[in-house]
Design a protein around this motif. Sequence first.
Motif, short mmCIF file in Angstrom:
data_model
loop_
_atom_site.label_atom_id
_atom_site.label_comp_id
_atom_site.label_asym_id
_atom_site.label_seq_id
_atom_site.Cartn_x
_atom_site.Cartn_y
_atom_site.Cartn_z
N PHE A 56 1.01 -1.13 0.14
CA PHE A 56 0.07 0.03 -0.06
C PHE A 56 0.85 1.20 0.07
N ALA A 57 0.24 2.29 -0.54
CA ALA A 57 1.06 3.44 -0.63
C ALA A 57 1.67 4.11 0.78
N GLN A 58 2.87 4.59 0.62
CA GLN A 58 3.85 4.62 1.67
C GLN A 58 4.90 5.70 1.16
N ALA A 59 5.67 6.09 2.50
CA ALA A 59 6.85 6.94 2.22
C ALA A 59 8.05 6.26 1.38
N GLU A 60 7.78 4.98 1.52
CA GLU A 60 8.93 3.95 0.64
C GLU A 60 8.59 4.20 -0.72
N HIS A 61 7.48 4.55 -1.31
CA HIS A 61 7.11 4.76 -2.58
C HIS A 61 6.81 6.24 -3.08
N SER A 198 12.62 -1.20 8.10
CA SER A 198 13.06 -0.06 8.84
C SER A 198 12.08 0.92 9.64
N SER A 199 10.95 1.06 8.41
CA SER A 199 9.95 2.26 8.94
C SER A 199 8.50 1.78 9.48
N SER A 200 8.62 0.20 9.65
CA SER A 200 7.45 -0.28 10.05
C SER A 200 7.48 -0.69 11.70
N GLU A 201 7.84 -1.72 11.92
CA GLU A 201 7.98 -2.25 13.25
C GLU A 201 8.39 -1.35 14.18
N PRO A 202 9.58 -0.72 13.94
CA PRO A 202 10.36 0.13 14.96
C PRO A 202 9.11 1.28 15.02
N PHE A 203 8.41 1.76 14.19
CA PHE A 203 7.64 3.00 14.28
C PHE A 203 6.43 2.37 15.28
N GLN A 204 5.80 1.30 15.07
CA GLN A 204 4.86 0.57 15.94
C GLN A 204 5.46 0.55 17.26
N ALA A 205 6.81 0.28 17.64
CA ALA A 205 7.21 0.24 18.99
C ALA A 205 7.31 1.44 19.52
N GLN A 206 7.91 2.50 18.71
CA GLN A 206 7.78 3.93 19.31
C GLN A 206 6.36 4.46 19.64
N GLU A 207 5.20 3.95 18.88
CA GLU A 207 4.03 4.41 19.15
C GLU A 207 3.49 3.80 20.56
N LYS A 269 -1.53 9.85 0.59
CA LYS A 269 -2.60 9.69 1.58
C LYS A 269 -3.95 9.41 0.91
N ALA A 270 -4.07 10.30 -0.35
CA ALA A 270 -5.29 9.98 -1.34
C ALA A 270 -5.62 8.42 -1.54
N ALA A 271 -4.22 7.96 -2.07
CA ALA A 271 -4.43 6.44 -2.40
C ALA A 271 -4.64 5.33 -1.01
N ASN A 272 -3.96 5.89 0.12
CA ASN A 272 -3.85 5.13 1.06
C ASN A 272 -4.40 5.94 2.13
N PRO A 273 -5.60 6.12 2.48
CA PRO A 273 -6.03 6.92 3.82
C PRO A 273 -5.52 6.67 5.15
N MET A 275 -2.74 5.71 6.00
CA MET A 275 -1.26 6.29 6.15
C MET A 275 -1.41 7.48 7.06
N SER A 276 -0.88 7.57 8.05
CA SER A 276 -0.78 8.67 9.10
C SER A 276 0.47 9.35 8.63
N GLU A 277 0.48 11.05 8.84
CA GLU A 277 1.41 11.94 8.73
C GLU A 277 2.65 11.44 9.61
N ALA A 278 2.52 10.85 10.75
CA ALA A 278 3.43 10.69 11.53
C ALA A 278 4.22 9.34 11.05
N GLN A 279 3.58 8.31 10.40
CA GLN A 279 4.39 7.16 9.90
C GLN A 279 5.15 7.83 8.77
N ILE A 280 4.48 8.70 7.70
CA ILE A 280 5.13 8.97 6.75
C ILE A 280 6.49 9.55 6.94
N ALA A 281 6.66 10.60 8.17
CA ALA A 281 7.51 11.54 8.45
C ALA A 281 8.59 10.55 9.11
N TYR A 282 8.44 9.47 9.68
CA TYR A 282 9.20 8.34 10.30
C TYR A 282 10.00 7.78 9.25
#
Length: 345
Positions: A56-61, A198-207, A269-273, A275-282
Amino acid sequence: MSTSTRAPVPAARSHAARSFAVRSLAVRSLAVLAMAGLSAVPASAAEKFSYLTNWFAQAEHGGYYQAKAEGLYDKAGIDAEIRMGGPQVNAMQLLLAGEVDAIMGYDFQVLNAVEKGLPAITVATTFQHDLQGAMTHADVPGLAGLKGKTILIASSSHTTFWPWLKAKYGLTDDQTKAYTFNLQPFFADPDTAQQAYSSSEPFQAQEKGVPVHFYLFAKDGYPPYGSTIVTTRKVMETRPEVLKAFIRASMQGWRDYMKDPAPGNALIKAANPKMSEAQIAYGIAKMRELGVLDGDGTVPIGSMTEARWKATDDYMVANGLLKPDTDWHRAFTTAFTADLDAKLN
């Protein structure tokens, strides 16, 4: 290969009444267009090109969405469609069936396809390294500290990074347990580590407020590229100019995305609503921190080398993941990235 489109010469008309002045005006107009480096081809003549991502659409794309948002594909004469992948999408199957022109792939996947005689080929990369790694609790000082830990990995990982990790650090199969993409077992057991992106599980742990370390496998020598552009030999051989234009516009998109991601993020965000701003920034911060797009400024975005592909082939053959007689040279070409110049700085 040039990505310019030659302006078509209008067909001669047989109407005797056509005046010399009109003919002169048409010729002068075409000359002005040619000198300006523009194309007289109407917008409707843009080449359609579809690219299927791996999730799904994310920062890595982000670079692909940025190129779309900034009109870089349009300027290159391409009507580009960026499609989202997902857990139920078999990208390679869709590519080989001609349903898409290119996919976001993976070196192991393409080498295995070549072994089977399938016409997939990698023509560029998004990341200079795979973004796969291990997430540990905060007391583990490095990958060598995984000895004696329970390690959660997905079933597919046994034929990708696990043989490398096991051999490099003296780990054993009995340390592994199935990773079901639920982080609760990791959170509950301080002696458990797990695979992570890199941007998935560590972000969830941070949250969750759980202190962790993330160790990128590539930093310790894991060889494959990450999130590559894979197409078929048919597309490569019949549409080389379109393919090159798509690659070049995409890498320019990545350069721009890392400077000002707002246009690309709006499309993400239009393609994948969800997806949060926080996760994109991370995700963006992690890509910068790990230097995965241009090797910390050492190579152009998108470029590949034969040496890296040879290293991946050697690893796969040594671990029984690929037949020794597989012609690994057929898995990639550097013809489309040899003159790329997009860097972050």
